[in-house]
Design an enzyme around this catalytic site. Sequence first.
Site, PDB file in Angstrom:
ATOM      1  N   GLY A 239       0.760  -1.240   0.000  1.00 33.62           N
ATOM      2  CA  GLY A 239       0.000   0.000   0.000  1.00 33.62           C
ATOM      3  C   GLY A 239       0.786   1.282   0.000  1.00 33.62           C
ATOM      4  O   GLY A 239       0.216   2.359  -0.210  1.00 33.62           O
ATOM      5  N   GLU A 275       3.884  -6.962   1.177  1.00 34.06           N
ATOM      6  CA  GLU A 275       3.371  -7.233  -0.168  1.00 34.06           C
ATOM      7  C   GLU A 275       3.354  -5.974  -1.047  1.00 34.06           C
ATOM      8  O   GLU A 275       2.295  -5.547  -1.518  1.00 34.06           O
ATOM      9  CB  GLU A 275       1.958  -7.824  -0.073  1.00 34.06           C
ATOM     10  CG  GLU A 275       1.903  -9.142   0.689  1.00 34.06           C
ATOM     11  CD  GLU A 275       0.498  -9.549   1.076  1.00 34.06           C
ATOM     12  OE1 GLU A 275      -0.448  -8.773   0.797  1.00 34.06           O
ATOM     13  OE2 GLU A 275       0.336 -10.637   1.647  1.00 34.06           O
ATOM     14  N   GLY A 277       3.600  -3.702  -4.347  1.00 37.64           N
ATOM     15  CA  GLY A 277       3.380  -3.901  -5.778  1.00 37.64           C
ATOM     16  C   GLY A 277       3.679  -2.624  -6.526  1.00 37.64           C
ATOM     17  O   GLY A 277       4.716  -2.482  -7.161  1.00 37.64           O
ATOM     18  N   ARG A 278       2.755  -1.657  -6.414  1.00 37.36           N
ATOM     19  CA  ARG A 278       2.921  -0.362  -7.073  1.00 37.36           C
ATOM     20  C   ARG A 278       4.287   0.271  -6.740  1.00 37.36           C
ATOM     21  O   ARG A 278       4.935   0.851  -7.606  1.00 37.36           O
ATOM     22  CB  ARG A 278       1.794   0.564  -6.613  1.00 37.36           C
ATOM     23  CG  ARG A 278       1.747   1.905  -7.307  1.00 37.36           C
ATOM     24  CD  ARG A 278       0.816   2.865  -6.558  1.00 37.36           C
ATOM     25  NE  ARG A 278      -0.425   2.275  -6.151  1.00 37.36           N
ATOM     26  CZ  ARG A 278      -1.560   2.330  -6.854  1.00 37.36           C
ATOM     27  NH1 ARG A 278      -1.583   2.956  -8.002  1.00 37.36           N
ATOM     28  NH2 ARG A 278      -2.655   1.767  -6.388  1.00 37.36           N
ATOM     29  N   TYR A 318      -9.957   5.815 -11.871  1.00 37.26           N
ATOM     30  CA  TYR A 318      -9.540   6.377 -10.587  1.00 37.26           C
ATOM     31  C   TYR A 318      -9.287   7.891 -10.617  1.00 37.26           C
ATOM     32  O   TYR A 318      -8.786   8.440  -9.635  1.00 37.26           O
ATOM     33  CB  TYR A 318      -8.235   5.717 -10.109  1.00 37.26           C
ATOM     34  CG  TYR A 318      -8.268   4.229  -9.941  1.00 37.26           C
ATOM     35  CD1 TYR A 318      -9.268   3.597  -9.204  1.00 37.26           C
ATOM     36  CD2 TYR A 318      -7.277   3.429 -10.506  1.00 37.26           C
ATOM     37  CE1 TYR A 318      -9.283   2.218  -9.043  1.00 37.26           C
ATOM     38  CE2 TYR A 318      -7.280   2.042 -10.347  1.00 37.26           C
ATOM     39  CZ  TYR A 318      -8.288   1.456  -9.619  1.00 37.26           C
ATOM     40  OH  TYR A 318      -8.291   0.087  -9.458  1.00 37.26           O
ATOM     41  N   CYS A 346     -14.642   4.960 -28.285  1.00 35.94           N
ATOM     42  CA  CYS A 346     -15.913   5.703 -28.344  1.00 35.94           C
ATOM     43  C   CYS A 346     -16.538   5.856 -26.958  1.00 35.94           C
ATOM     44  O   CYS A 346     -17.623   5.315 -26.672  1.00 35.94           O
ATOM     45  CB  CYS A 346     -16.872   5.022 -29.308  1.00 35.94           C
ATOM     46  SG  CYS A 346     -16.336   5.143 -31.016  1.00 35.94           S
ATOM     47  N   GLU A 347     -15.846   6.549 -26.086  1.00 33.94           N
ATOM     48  CA  GLU A 347     -16.315   6.868 -24.741  1.00 33.94           C
ATOM     49  C   GLU A 347     -15.749   8.238 -24.365  1.00 33.94           C
ATOM     50  O   GLU A 347     -14.555   8.498 -24.579  1.00 33.94           O
ATOM     51  CB  GLU A 347     -15.807   5.853 -23.703  1.00 33.94           C
ATOM     52  CG  GLU A 347     -16.259   4.428 -23.900  1.00 33.94           C
ATOM     53  CD  GLU A 347     -17.645   4.173 -23.332  1.00 33.94           C
ATOM     54  OE1 GLU A 347     -18.191   5.059 -22.652  1.00 33.94           O
ATOM     55  OE2 GLU A 347     -18.157   3.069 -23.585  1.00 33.94           O
TER      56      GLU A 347
END
Length: 423
Positions: A239, A275, A277-278, A318, A346-347
């Site tokens: 985190g 743990e 990650g990022r 996000y 197309c959004e």
Amino acid sequence: MRHFAYRDGQLFAEDVPVAKMAEAVGTPFYCYSTATLERHFDVFAQSLEGLDALVCFAVKSNSNQAVISTLARRGAGADVVSLGELKRALAAGVPSERIVFSGVGKTREEMAAGLQAGIYQFNVESEPELDALSEVASGLGLTANIAFRVNPDVDAKTHAKISTGKAENKFGVPWDRAREIYARAAALPGIRVVGVDVHIGSQLTDLMPFEEAFARVGKLIQMLREDGHAIERADLGGGLGIPYYEDSEAPPLPIAYGAMVNRITHNWGVRLILEPGRLIVGNAGILVTRVIYVKQATKKTFVVVDAAMNDLIRPSLYDAHHDIAPVAEPQAITPRITATLVGPVCETGDTFATDREMPAVKEGDLVVLHSAGAYGAVMASTYNTRLLVPEVLVKGGEFAVVRPRPTYDDLIGLDRLPPWLNS
């Protein structure tokens, strides 16, 4: 040291010109730096020096085999949340005794695979999951080492969609029922209670929520030992955030995080599991894209690029900020524009940046989105029948495609017509 930097007027990834890779691979594509991956892992691991700690890379952040293998060779374990991630970690060379299986919805098939592989630990998130794991382990004549993921009801003060430690989140067992649930687990066949697990969210930029959660874990360990449980492990999750752009709130450095962990846990008498990650892979990757058009609308300038939300969904999902830079180094005389960077999907949500000041670019120019190594390629889709983008790994002056771009025949060939449409 920055491993994505301008040199002789061009952006390099380590010692490889980004433009050279774009010519060879085509755009868009992800590029990862081996030197950054290794440095980030080493800095984090060194911050825990003196502690009995196992660092398990969170595979969900980037599951490319080359990335996992690079980190495994530095001594990393793996935190997995699916059967596919378990298979990836094993195939990439992570020893089973360094694999932790997390996740709120493990199936019996996944449990059996983890047990048969001999993984280090299951992080159990509910009583129904506990019952299922006991049933599967007993049926196989094996024992599952478990820690309960306990929800400490701590606000991580991060984005609502990546907060996991509050009472209203789906993760973990309730804090106030932990002792009761541990007692129940100890009586079940095929189950060996070994630890406590906590993970309160992602992209934290303040140590205080960690401290609050970890302090609660320390008290729980003491209570569980008083109840007769042999608690020998504490999984503190991941985190810790990264800086996504120059003026963003600077997250604590790993050395400060490690000092805090040491101060709070030094007398717990457990092996720690972390743990990240990022933190390891986020700033080790870029998304390289090419400008298709510069479109002047009534009130805005749109820079339309060939990457899209299906390739990098973080800004749409996000509201995430990624720094944007041209591959050709801007000069002092390069004009600045205020533009909205969009893709071809197309959004309206297919937007990477809104009204962002940036160097002027033109059709055909290469542009990079920085800090795209985590939750980029792993969250990509084929929406609008767009091909998954390739991934490239750089090491020094070499680069290799570590996931090729599929063909349209590959993609469309996954579909099958039913018998009544084949006649």
